[in-house]
Every structure is written in structure tokens, then in C-alpha cells.
Design a protein around this motif. Structure first.
Motif, PDB file in Angstrom:
ATOM      1  N   LEU A  20      24.860  36.743  64.629  1.00 39.71           N
ATOM      2  CA  LEU A  20      24.459  36.949  63.246  1.00 39.71           C
ATOM      3  C   LEU A  20      23.920  38.359  63.089  1.00 39.71           C
ATOM      4  O   LEU A  20      23.268  38.897  63.990  1.00 39.71           O
ATOM      5  N   SER A  21      24.159  38.941  61.930  1.00 40.22           N
ATOM      6  CA  SER A  21      23.680  40.287  61.628  1.00 40.22           C
ATOM      7  C   SER A  21      22.873  40.264  60.347  1.00 40.22           C
ATOM      8  O   SER A  21      23.169  39.488  59.424  1.00 40.22           O
ATOM      9  N   CYS A  22      21.874  41.121  60.306  1.00 41.33           N
ATOM     10  CA  CYS A  22      21.028  41.255  59.114  1.00 41.33           C
ATOM     11  C   CYS A  22      20.861  42.734  58.809  1.00 41.33           C
ATOM     12  O   CYS A  22      20.475  43.510  59.684  1.00 41.33           O
ATOM     13  N   ASP A  73      18.528  47.515  65.749  1.00 44.08           N
ATOM     14  CA  ASP A  73      18.974  48.890  65.862  1.00 44.08           C
ATOM     15  C   ASP A  73      18.525  49.575  64.572  1.00 44.08           C
ATOM     16  O   ASP A  73      19.205  49.489  63.545  1.00 44.08           O
ATOM     17  N   ASN A  74      17.387  50.234  64.636  1.00 45.52           N
ATOM     18  CA  ASN A  74      16.828  50.832  63.427  1.00 45.52           C
ATOM     19  C   ASN A  74      17.712  51.960  62.895  1.00 45.52           C
ATOM     20  O   ASN A  74      17.762  52.201  61.690  1.00 45.52           O
ATOM     21  N   ALA A  75      18.413  52.638  63.781  1.00 44.67           N
ATOM     22  CA  ALA A  75      19.297  53.714  63.335  1.00 44.67           C
ATOM     23  C   ALA A  75      20.411  53.179  62.442  1.00 44.67           C
ATOM     24  O   ALA A  75      20.887  53.870  61.542  1.00 44.67           O
ATOM     25  N   VAL A  79      19.482  44.066  62.360  1.00 45.74           N
ATOM     26  CA  VAL A  79      18.851  43.131  63.283  1.00 45.74           C
ATOM     27  C   VAL A  79      19.896  42.066  63.608  1.00 45.74           C
ATOM     28  O   VAL A  79      20.577  41.566  62.707  1.00 45.74           O
ATOM     29  N   TYR A  80      20.000  41.752  64.892  1.00 47.24           N
ATOM     30  CA  TYR A  80      21.040  40.835  65.349  1.00 47.24           C
ATOM     31  C   TYR A  80      20.428  39.583  65.972  1.00 47.24           C
ATOM     32  O   TYR A  80      19.316  39.614  66.508  1.00 47.24           O
ATOM     33  N   TYR A  95      18.564  32.147  58.005  1.00 48.04           N
ATOM     34  CA  TYR A  95      18.049  33.153  57.084  1.00 48.04           C
ATOM     35  C   TYR A  95      17.401  34.292  57.858  1.00 48.04           C
ATOM     36  O   TYR A  95      16.684  34.066  58.845  1.00 48.04           O
ATOM     37  N   CYS A  96      17.610  35.493  57.374  1.00 48.62           N
ATOM     38  CA  CYS A  96      16.905  36.665  57.871  1.00 48.62           C
ATOM     39  C   CYS A  96      15.724  36.921  56.939  1.00 48.62           C
ATOM     40  O   CYS A  96      15.872  36.849  55.704  1.00 48.62           O
ATOM     41  N   ALA A  97      14.578  37.218  57.512  1.00 51.68           N
ATOM     42  CA  ALA A  97      13.381  37.459  56.712  1.00 51.68           C
ATOM     43  C   ALA A  97      12.639  38.668  57.252  1.00 51.68           C
ATOM     44  O   ALA A  97      12.501  38.824  58.475  1.00 51.68           O
TER      45      ALA A  97
END
Length: 123
Positions: A20-22, A73-75, A79-80, A95-97
Motif C-alpha cells: 500500500l502507498s500513501c 520516503d520523505n523525498a 509512506v508505504y 486507511y492512511c492517517a
């Protein structure tokens, strides 16, 4: 304002993997503690995996520890959640929060939520 956007859900057989990616459509996730939460029908929402905003500290629910890995990866403003050895009981909306309490992997107060991505694990 931070507006998380999730992707990567789908249907997978038990034992399979998904990532999952956010990301965000507004302000970046940089500096925010971010977590993945899930909710299955008829069940309460639970924190699955959380990561701190600056130190990369992480926390996992006991049910997913050693199977799921959260990273950021802030660059890339990402968020994975790498999910391995998936089980039917992992089936839920994920859900991403942002701006959560990462040490306890809980969401209190002002939290920025995404719309969710469905993960379905068949037996």
C-alpha cells in the motif's frame, strides 16, 4: 492542509503480498507521524503500523508484526505498507492517517484521514 491519498489495495490469495502507498494531495507528509489503520465490517478500527515523523521509529499491532513493514520516503512524499504472508483476517479497508500518535499507533484529536483502499484476502 494534509490530505492523504491511498493506493495499492486489491484482491490477493492467502500467503500473498501487497504494498500500500500513501501520498498527499495537499501539504506533504514530511514531519508528520503517519499510520496505517484498518477497519473490517462489524469491527472497530485498529492501528496496524505507524511511523514517526522524524526519527523513523515504528510500531506494529501484534497481529501484523513480522509480516507487515511500514516505511517512508520523505523525498517522494510517500509512506508505504509492505504486507507479506497475508491472511483472510487481514481483509479490511485500510486507511492512511497523518498526525497520529505513533508510539501507541492510535489516532486522537486532529488527524488527517485518507479515503481508504480495500484489501481482500481470499482463503
Amino acid at each position: 492542509q494534509v490530505q492523504p491519498v491511498e493506493s495499492g489495495g486489491g484482491l490477493v490469495q492467502a500467503g500473498g503480498s501487497l504494498t500500500l502507498s500513501c501520498t498527499t494531495s495537499g501539504a506533504t507528509l514530511d514531519g508528520y507521524a503517519v499510520g496505517w489503520f484498518r477497519q473490517a465490517p462489524g469491527k472497530e478500527r485498529e492501528g496496524v503500523a505507524c511511523i514517526s515523523g522524524s526519527t523513523d521509529g515504528v510500531g506494529y499491532a501484534p497481529s501484523v508484526k513480522d509480516r507487515f513493514t511500514i516505511s517512508r520516503d520523505n523525498a517522494k512524499n510517500m509512506v508505504y505498507l509492505q504486507m507479506n504472508n497475508l491472511k483472510p483476517e487481514d481483509t479490511a479497508m485500510y486507511y492512511c492517517a497523518a498526525d497520529i500518535i505513533w508510539r501507541r499507533c492510535v489516532a486522537y484529536g486532529t488527524v488527517y484521514w485518507g479515503q481508504g483502499t480495500q484489501v481482500t484476502v481470499s482463503s
